[in-house]
Design a protein around this motif. Structure first.
Motif, mmCIF file in Angstrom:
data_model
loop_
_atom_site.group_PDB
_atom_site.id
_atom_site.type_symbol
_atom_site.label_atom_id
_atom_site.label_comp_id
_atom_site.label_asym_id
_atom_site.label_seq_id
_atom_site.Cartn_x
_atom_site.Cartn_y
_atom_site.Cartn_z
ATOM 1 N N UNK A 1 0.825 -1.191 0.000
ATOM 2 C CA UNK A 1 0.000 0.000 0.000
ATOM 3 C C UNK A 1 0.871 1.257 0.000
ATOM 4 N N UNK A 2 0.409 2.271 -0.705
ATOM 5 C CA UNK A 2 1.107 3.553 -0.776
ATOM 6 C C UNK A 2 0.200 4.616 -0.172
ATOM 7 N N UNK A 3 0.707 5.325 0.839
ATOM 8 C CA UNK A 3 -0.043 6.405 1.459
ATOM 9 C C UNK A 3 0.259 7.708 0.742
ATOM 10 N N UNK A 4 -0.780 8.469 0.408
ATOM 11 C CA UNK A 4 -0.617 9.808 -0.152
ATOM 12 C C UNK A 4 -1.400 10.769 0.723
ATOM 13 N N UNK A 5 -0.711 11.681 1.421
ATOM 14 C CA UNK A 5 -1.422 12.723 2.164
ATOM 15 C C UNK A 5 -1.683 13.902 1.224
ATOM 16 N N UNK A 6 -2.695 14.694 1.568
ATOM 17 C CA UNK A 6 -3.115 15.754 0.644
ATOM 18 C C UNK A 6 -3.695 15.153 -0.613
ATOM 19 N N UNK A 7 -4.299 13.974 -0.472
ATOM 20 C CA UNK A 7 -4.698 13.168 -1.627
ATOM 21 C C UNK A 7 -5.736 13.834 -2.521
ATOM 22 N N UNK A 8 -6.600 14.655 -1.934
ATOM 23 C CA UNK A 8 -7.636 15.303 -2.736
ATOM 24 C C UNK A 8 -7.180 16.636 -3.300
ATOM 25 N N UNK A 9 -5.977 17.048 -2.972
ATOM 26 C CA UNK A 9 -5.471 18.331 -3.418
ATOM 27 C C UNK A 9 -4.893 18.297 -4.817
ATOM 28 N N UNK A 10 -4.332 19.417 -5.208
ATOM 29 C CA UNK A 10 -3.781 19.633 -6.552
ATOM 30 C C UNK A 10 -2.716 18.588 -6.904
ATOM 31 N N UNK A 11 -1.655 18.532 -6.147
ATOM 32 C CA UNK A 11 -0.528 17.652 -6.479
ATOM 33 C C UNK A 11 -0.821 16.218 -6.061
ATOM 34 N N UNK A 12 -1.424 16.033 -4.881
ATOM 35 C CA UNK A 12 -1.697 14.682 -4.406
ATOM 36 C C UNK A 12 -2.599 13.892 -5.337
ATOM 37 N N UNK A 13 -3.652 14.532 -5.841
ATOM 38 C CA UNK A 13 -4.573 13.824 -6.733
ATOM 39 C C UNK A 13 -3.915 13.490 -8.072
ATOM 40 N N UNK A 14 -3.070 14.391 -8.559
ATOM 41 C CA UNK A 14 -2.335 14.102 -9.787
ATOM 42 C C UNK A 14 -1.349 12.960 -9.599
ATOM 43 N N UNK A 15 -0.723 12.916 -8.425
ATOM 44 C CA UNK A 15 0.204 11.824 -8.113
ATOM 45 C C UNK A 15 -0.527 10.487 -8.092
ATOM 46 N N UNK A 16 -1.713 10.459 -7.491
ATOM 47 C CA UNK A 16 -2.493 9.216 -7.468
ATOM 48 C C UNK A 16 -2.844 8.784 -8.883
ATOM 49 N N UNK A 17 -3.208 9.731 -9.736
ATOM 50 C CA UNK A 17 -3.539 9.415 -11.125
ATOM 51 C C UNK A 17 -2.372 8.722 -11.821
ATOM 52 N N UNK A 18 -1.165 9.260 -11.640
ATOM 53 C CA UNK A 18 -0.003 8.671 -12.298
ATOM 54 C C UNK A 18 0.368 7.324 -11.673
ATOM 55 N N UNK A 19 0.226 7.210 -10.357
ATOM 56 C CA UNK A 19 0.473 5.907 -9.720
ATOM 57 C C UNK A 19 -0.477 4.853 -10.284
ATOM 58 N N UNK A 20 -1.745 5.218 -10.438
ATOM 59 C CA UNK A 20 -2.709 4.297 -11.046
ATOM 60 C C UNK A 20 -2.267 3.879 -12.443
ATOM 61 N N UNK A 21 -1.814 4.852 -13.246
ATOM 62 C CA UNK A 21 -1.384 4.546 -14.617
ATOM 63 C C UNK A 21 -0.201 3.594 -14.640
ATOM 64 N N UNK A 22 0.620 3.651 -13.578
ATOM 65 C CA UNK A 22 1.791 2.770 -13.504
ATOM 66 C C UNK A 22 1.486 1.465 -12.789
ATOM 67 N N UNK A 23 0.195 1.199 -12.523
ATOM 68 C CA UNK A 23 -0.211 -0.090 -11.994
ATOM 69 C C UNK A 23 -0.372 -0.172 -10.492
ATOM 70 N N UNK A 24 -0.236 0.963 -9.799
ATOM 71 C CA UNK A 24 -0.384 0.953 -8.343
ATOM 72 C C UNK A 24 -1.841 1.271 -7.987
ATOM 73 N N UNK A 25 -2.518 0.293 -7.433
ATOM 74 C CA UNK A 25 -3.951 0.430 -7.154
ATOM 75 C C UNK A 25 -4.257 0.476 -5.646
ATOM 76 N N UNK A 26 -3.323 0.032 -4.826
ATOM 77 C CA UNK A 26 -3.552 0.002 -3.367
ATOM 78 C C UNK A 26 -3.107 1.329 -2.759
ATOM 79 N N UNK A 27 -3.891 2.357 -3.035
ATOM 80 C CA UNK A 27 -3.573 3.714 -2.585
ATOM 81 C C UNK A 27 -4.419 4.048 -1.349
#
Length: 321
Positions: A1-27
């Protein structure tokens, strides 16, 4: 699992998007989810669990064995906020608590620092850790980021891998909710769309012509790529600059926004408000040699490329990363 704080914010949400694209789903998405204006940033993202910011540390204690990495992006970023208590709570003490958990459970950490730590740039913009205690930020936000950087460097007990990234002037998709704290490109797009014109701050420094104040503007997609690089790299701990490495003028920025919108530039100037005039930065530029020295080789968007992508593929369609 990868923790992202500020997940709903500008940079955090974009980071989650790219992690998803690279196959990371356990966010594990951490934020204050009561702020509904940010909700759209997470639509369509693959997230295993949402954790309220106030519950994070209890959650880590219960689940640390499954946590592979923490991206601590969340912070109070309002440079017009002057309550030291708020910044101490959200930017300093909260970050210290994350650090302690990463030490206790040996979880690697990337956290967001800021170029606001450099103040007027009296000591330059080199990410030399020896000079960090001498920096003079211009506001409580910058102070809070520098205070934590200093504290992190002083710690005898550190996570097995950790990096602090000094974000320069970030722009790009998913900043619709940020109001006055959104990037100049975001405001320029909306002002040009409404009036066919754009107003910039006049220069009050004889060394700079109107509109030729300079900043290091970095496209959020490039910033995210660097964050993910460090997740895979996991060596060379320390504090790094994260800008494009190339200062550009506000006039360049706005001119390219006009052009990306298919419009003729029409720029005028207004006085910089007196209450911020003495703390106004006329130049920032990240020295990016340190990041490149450890093997980061991906090219960054030029200002022209970043603005065109942002305007044509996101702002004009109100799309999200």
């Amino acid at each position: 699992m990868i923790i992202v704080t500020g997940a709903a914010g500008f940079i955090g949400s974009g980071l989650i998007s790219q992690l998803n694209k690279e196959g990371f789903k356990s966010i594990i998405a951490v934020d204050d989810f009561s702020k509904i204006e940010k909700a759209e940033n997470l639509e369509g993202k693959i997230i295993q669990e949402k954790v309220e910011r106030t519950e994070l540390f209890n959650w880590i204690d219960a689940n640390y064995r499954d946590v592979e990495f923490i991206f601590h992006i969340g912070a109070r970023t309002d440079t017009t906020e002057f309550s030291k208590e708020i910044f101490d709570e959200l930017n300093v003490n909260f970050s210290k608590d994350i650090w302690h958990k990463c030490v206790a459970y040996q979880i690697p950490l990337v956290y967001a620092s800021s170029a606001a730590t450099y103040g007027l740039g009296e000591l330059g913009y080199d990410d030399n850790e020896a000079t960090i205690p001498q920096l003079k930020p211009l506001n409580p936000y910058g102070d809070s980021k520098n205070d934590f950087d200093i504290w992190a460097l002083e710690q005898e007990k550190k996570p097995l891998f950790w990096v602090g990234l000094k974000f320069f002037n970030v722009y790009g998709p998913n900043e619709y909710h940020k109001g006055r704290m959104a990037s100049v490109i975001f405001h320029a797009y909306n002002q040009i769309k409404a009036t066919e014109k754009m107003k910039l701050f006049r220069s009050h420094n004889p060394e700079y012509k109107d509109g030729e104040q300079m900043r290091d503007f970095i496209y959020v997609k490039d910033l995210i790529n660097v964050c993910i690089f460090f997740m895979h790299h996991r060596k060379n701990s320390g504090i790094y600059n994260l800008g494009s490495g190339k200062a550009r003028t506000f006039k360049d920025l706005v001119t390219n926004t006009f052009l990306a919108m298919g419009k003729t530039p029409d720029i005028s100037f207004v006085d910089t408000p007196e209450d911020i005039r003495d703390k106004y930065q006329y130049f920032t530029e990240a020295n990016m040699a340190k990041l490149k020295s450890i093997g980061y080789q991906q090219p960054f968007h030029t200002l022209e490329e970043g603005v065109e992508d942002y305007v044509k593929n996101y702002l004009s369609t109100h799309s999200y990363l």
